[in-house]
Design an enzyme around this catalytic site. Sequence first.
Site, PDB file in Angstrom:
ATOM      1  N   CYS A  10      20.182 -12.206  39.266  1.00 42.58           N
ATOM      2  CA  CYS A  10      20.225 -13.496  38.192  1.00 42.58           C
ATOM      3  C   CYS A  10      20.213 -12.706  36.830  1.00 42.58           C
ATOM      4  CB  CYS A  10      19.258 -14.521  38.620  1.00 42.58           C
ATOM      5  SG  CYS A  10      18.919 -15.701  37.514  1.00 42.58           S
ATOM      6  N   TRP A  11      21.045 -13.124  36.224  1.00 39.42           N
ATOM      7  CA  TRP A  11      20.938 -12.689  34.834  1.00 39.42           C
ATOM      8  C   TRP A  11      20.181 -13.442  33.702  1.00 39.42           C
ATOM      9  CZ3 TRP A  11      24.969 -13.202  30.199  1.00 39.42           C
ATOM     10  CH2 TRP A  11      25.077 -11.656  29.407  1.00 39.42           C
ATOM     11  N   GLU A  12      19.439 -14.504  34.315  1.00 40.09           N
ATOM     12  CA  GLU A  12      18.763 -15.622  33.498  1.00 40.09           C
ATOM     13  C   GLU A  12      19.475 -16.139  32.589  1.00 40.09           C
ATOM     14  OE1 GLU A  12      14.633 -14.565  32.281  1.00 40.09           O
ATOM     15  OE2 GLU A  12      14.136 -14.254  34.386  1.00 40.09           O
TER      16      GLU A  12
END
Lengths: 148, 655
Positions: free
Chosen positions: A47-49
Amino acid sequence: MPSFVITEKCDGCMGQDKTACMYICPHDLMALTSDTHKGINQEPEQCWECYNCVKICPQQAIEVRAYADLAPLGGSVIPMIGSDTVMWTVKFRNGQLKRFKFPTRTVAAGQVDIYPDSSAGDMSKIKEPGFFTHHARGDALPTLSGNI
Amino acid sequence: MEPKVNNWEYCEKPEIVVHETDILLIGGGMACCGAAYEADRWATSQGLRITMVDKAATDRSGAVAQGLSAINTYLGENSAEDYVRYVRQDLMGITREDLVYDLGRHVDDSVHRFEEWGLPIWKTAEDGTRLDGAAAKRSEPSLEDGGKPVRSGRWQIMINGESYKVIVSEAAKLALENNRKATGVEQNHFERVFIVKLLKDENDPDRIAGAVGFSVREQKFYVFKCKVALLAAGGAVNVFKTRATGEGQGRAWFPVWNSGSTYAMAAELGAELTMMENRFVPTRFKDGYGPVGAWFLLFKAKATNALGENYEETNREEARKLYGDYVDNVGTCMRNHLMIQDMKAGKGPIKIHTDVAMQKLAETMTPKEIKHLQAEAWEDFLDMTIAQAGVWAANNIEPEKTPSELMPSEPYLLGSHAGCAGIWVSGPEDIGPDEYHWGYNRMTTVKGLFTAGDGVGASGHKFSSGSHAEGRIAAKNMVSFLLDHKGDDPQFSEDHEELAKEVFMPMETWGKYNSYTTDPNINPHYIRPRMLQQRLQKCMDEYVGGITTWYMTSGTMLDEGFKYLEMIKEDSLHMCAENLHELLRAWENYHRIVAGEAHARHIRFREETRYPGYYYRGDHLAIDDENWKCFVNSRYDKETNSWDLFKKPYHQLVS
């Protein structure tokens, strides 16, 4: 863990034509659980946020818990998306709150006219530098020959 | 290990969908969105069909998916010549100046279109106050009509860019819709379809004829037949071991979905690559990788080591011994180098003094203005790197009170930011020597295959706006190519089902073997894509100059690494995929391996340290202009699994 889904709030977008978080995640992380049909981040370590699932969720069922390998617990950053603004609520680990509101667009979604002067490309200029917009305006682009 | 075979015994045979088009756009980021917008204006009137294929949802795909707080390439009052000088200096003297100049003269029009489509752009009012994009829209002229942007640097302008990609995507989708209706095609925008392989014309091995991929939502195999293609699927992230661990591994500075597909697919088709030795190691706010540009340039913050020293000054003369005059105009890699010296000497942590900068600015401000300034500082993160705001919140960091640590990240491969890895392309016809043109602007050495954005090598500093503009340049030239080659009917000879078997092999492998062990993660018959990625990252990190060695490698280390890389490549044929999501990961990681190998081969060939602070050749630590002020190009032969590396001359076009 990056994004997480609050069990009670998520309805799996049952009443909609698509599951919003699954539709939007740039990295194909959001899925529906096979038993309860609720959203889940199936690969949190990728996840890259980027918050796109958080922003799109119609139930506000998705939030982000900052990466646990680097962030102490207790803080949160939560957006509220309006039609032309975004409101952010930042909560610190010590409980302090900050709120910010920023514009996101100055033309309403769906209202843009991308070819206001209806110009197609001038085919006589296809071998020249410049976009169709330059040609429509009569702009000639500079060249470098004099500078070599 | 025995070769894997796919007989559709365990994997459901996918439906095969064949789609014919004239112009195939591979990717949906800034470059392909620009291409769709421009191509429509030239292609539609000629009856030419455009198709976009994006592995994600175009509204939020590519490097701008999260948004941006600045547009980093807007020339405005500056000349394209000066833009060339800036890019050349930052990239250590070697760039394709024809491409850079060409980009510079085109790029502002894309920024003007963004503003027209609703992107809020900060402006400076007559009395000098800064207005956000919404307020500016009410009182100030547009950029095109003379409005004054808020410069955060000579080339950068500030925006309220949370919805930047949504706005750019909307225009691209309208253009695609226009083309679709005019050409009578049922569908020309495919989301969640991942193209994994390009195909050559059976009669001309130097010409593209199509591409294949699969849906990550349905059991469908896609065959695209095309006459020209734009390959613009981003750079490469997660090739090297990340500083973050465990669940934080997605926290790369560049988007984690950039999987090297552009470089890998081009290389496998036989296109010439250039400057793949180059990489980008951004120094950013530690852990969250929040942007530093506005802090350094707009808010005038300073960074020092723990002793309060300016490391750029204290380390300069030592650096001069190896890098000569290159230390005088400090570019991005050299700035890293000067900082890293202090980190290695234990003089860290390196901190950016946001507190001092904010307090200084506040001295002449009203309380209301101070509040606005603080909001601007937070917006810089919230528009583009929300994770960094999360790091601040979690650590109780208020930038006006507490400084923050800086850290150079793991390496990324890209051609759009302060790096120049990519594909060798033909330049604009009116500029540059003959060896820079063999056809059409932004066409690779494969006929009909174009690229843009992160795909074009030897010309960095395009950023979001430049990538959009470069997609437009390529689009116009693709139409020009098509009009000049009306009789062409490229066809590939591969059988559709055989291609599908190859692409879906990891799912067959999973089905056949997963029940052999009680834990399907550990199984002697296959490797899961996640683990293969970690093997690649470990190998690249240790042998090709990752974070573990402070970016240090050498000829002997690289030669050792190639042995492991070769076996990683062999083992990629034994990846498994439990579902379509994992099949996506399997192919992304295959692309990462090819891109990573190209990077390593190029570093091996260039026997100097051209980019100190990005990487070091321990056996050739200095810059060697006499022998290496040139491009390094390569061609991969997939049949023989061999790389051919060679020099190409650099020509200075701007004084």
